[in-house]
Design a protein around this motif. Sequence first.
Motif, mmCIF file in Angstrom:
data_model
loop_
_atom_site.group_PDB
_atom_site.id
_atom_site.type_symbol
_atom_site.label_atom_id
_atom_site.label_comp_id
_atom_site.label_asym_id
_atom_site.label_seq_id
_atom_site.Cartn_x
_atom_site.Cartn_y
_atom_site.Cartn_z
ATOM 1 N N THR A 2 7.789 2.564 4.583
ATOM 2 C CA THR A 2 6.398 2.988 4.714
ATOM 3 C C THR A 2 5.946 3.862 3.553
ATOM 4 O OG1 THR A 2 7.059 4.824 6.121
ATOM 5 C CG2 THR A 2 6.347 2.809 7.224
ATOM 6 N N TYR A 4 5.625 2.944 0.664
ATOM 7 C CA TYR A 4 4.828 2.075 -0.195
ATOM 8 C C TYR A 4 3.560 1.587 0.471
ATOM 9 C CZ TYR A 4 9.333 1.850 -2.532
ATOM 10 O OH TYR A 4 10.509 2.174 -3.144
ATOM 11 N N LEU A 5 3.347 1.960 1.714
ATOM 12 C CA LEU A 5 2.223 1.431 2.475
ATOM 13 C C LEU A 5 1.033 2.373 2.464
ATOM 14 C CD1 LEU A 5 4.149 0.177 5.642
ATOM 15 C CD2 LEU A 5 3.467 -1.153 3.636
ATOM 16 N N ARG A 53 0.810 -2.989 0.543
ATOM 17 C CA ARG A 53 2.150 -2.615 0.073
ATOM 18 C C ARG A 53 2.177 -2.982 -1.396
ATOM 19 N NH1 ARG A 53 7.224 -5.813 2.179
ATOM 20 N NH2 ARG A 53 8.546 -5.505 0.378
ATOM 21 N N ASP A 54 2.282 -1.967 -2.222
ATOM 22 C CA ASP A 54 2.212 -2.182 -3.672
ATOM 23 C C ASP A 54 0.960 -2.992 -4.037
ATOM 24 O OD1 ASP A 54 4.635 -0.815 -3.953
ATOM 25 O OD2 ASP A 54 5.791 -2.658 -3.694
ATOM 26 N N ILE A 92 6.150 -2.295 9.160
ATOM 27 C CA ILE A 92 4.718 -2.315 8.859
ATOM 28 C C ILE A 92 3.882 -2.240 10.133
ATOM 29 C CG2 ILE A 92 2.853 -3.700 7.855
ATOM 30 C CD1 ILE A 92 5.000 -4.641 5.773
#
Length: 151
Positions: A2, A4-5, A53-54, A92
């Motif tokens: 998470t 990266y979220l 994400r990214d 996610i």
Amino acid sequence: MTDYLRLAELSAATIVEVNSLSLKPGQEQFIAPTSYAAAVLQPKTSWQRVVLRDNKVVGFIHANFDPEATREEFRAALWRINVAADAQGLGIGSYIVKELMAEAQRRGIDRVTVLWERGESSPEKFFLNVGFKPVGETEYGEIIGAYDIPG
């Protein structure tokens, strides 16, 4: 995972990606068509976010906050949660639910509901794992789940 979220508002730039999210086989039968959600919800009470994400869309949430709804289960409701098939099982969905509950709490809401059907590939296990508890059933046999936010 998470780390990266992040959530972002649904926009013209992300709507095509949301509509292209792939699901695992069998999951599509448990998701109401977008037209159903749009017909039921008022745009002013709708809360839609994408999960990036990214900077790639990997999830989508459609919730509704309508304290004047005549049915209790529709006052603060999770209408749709989608996570791309290749991103499922990575935390996610849990992240999305956590963010939804934070938004509900900011609005002074202490209970969020969701409806699901039982069956193979049903989202029931996911909803139970993230904290929803069955509290009833609709006239159509759908389970009404509730997540009570600690005060």
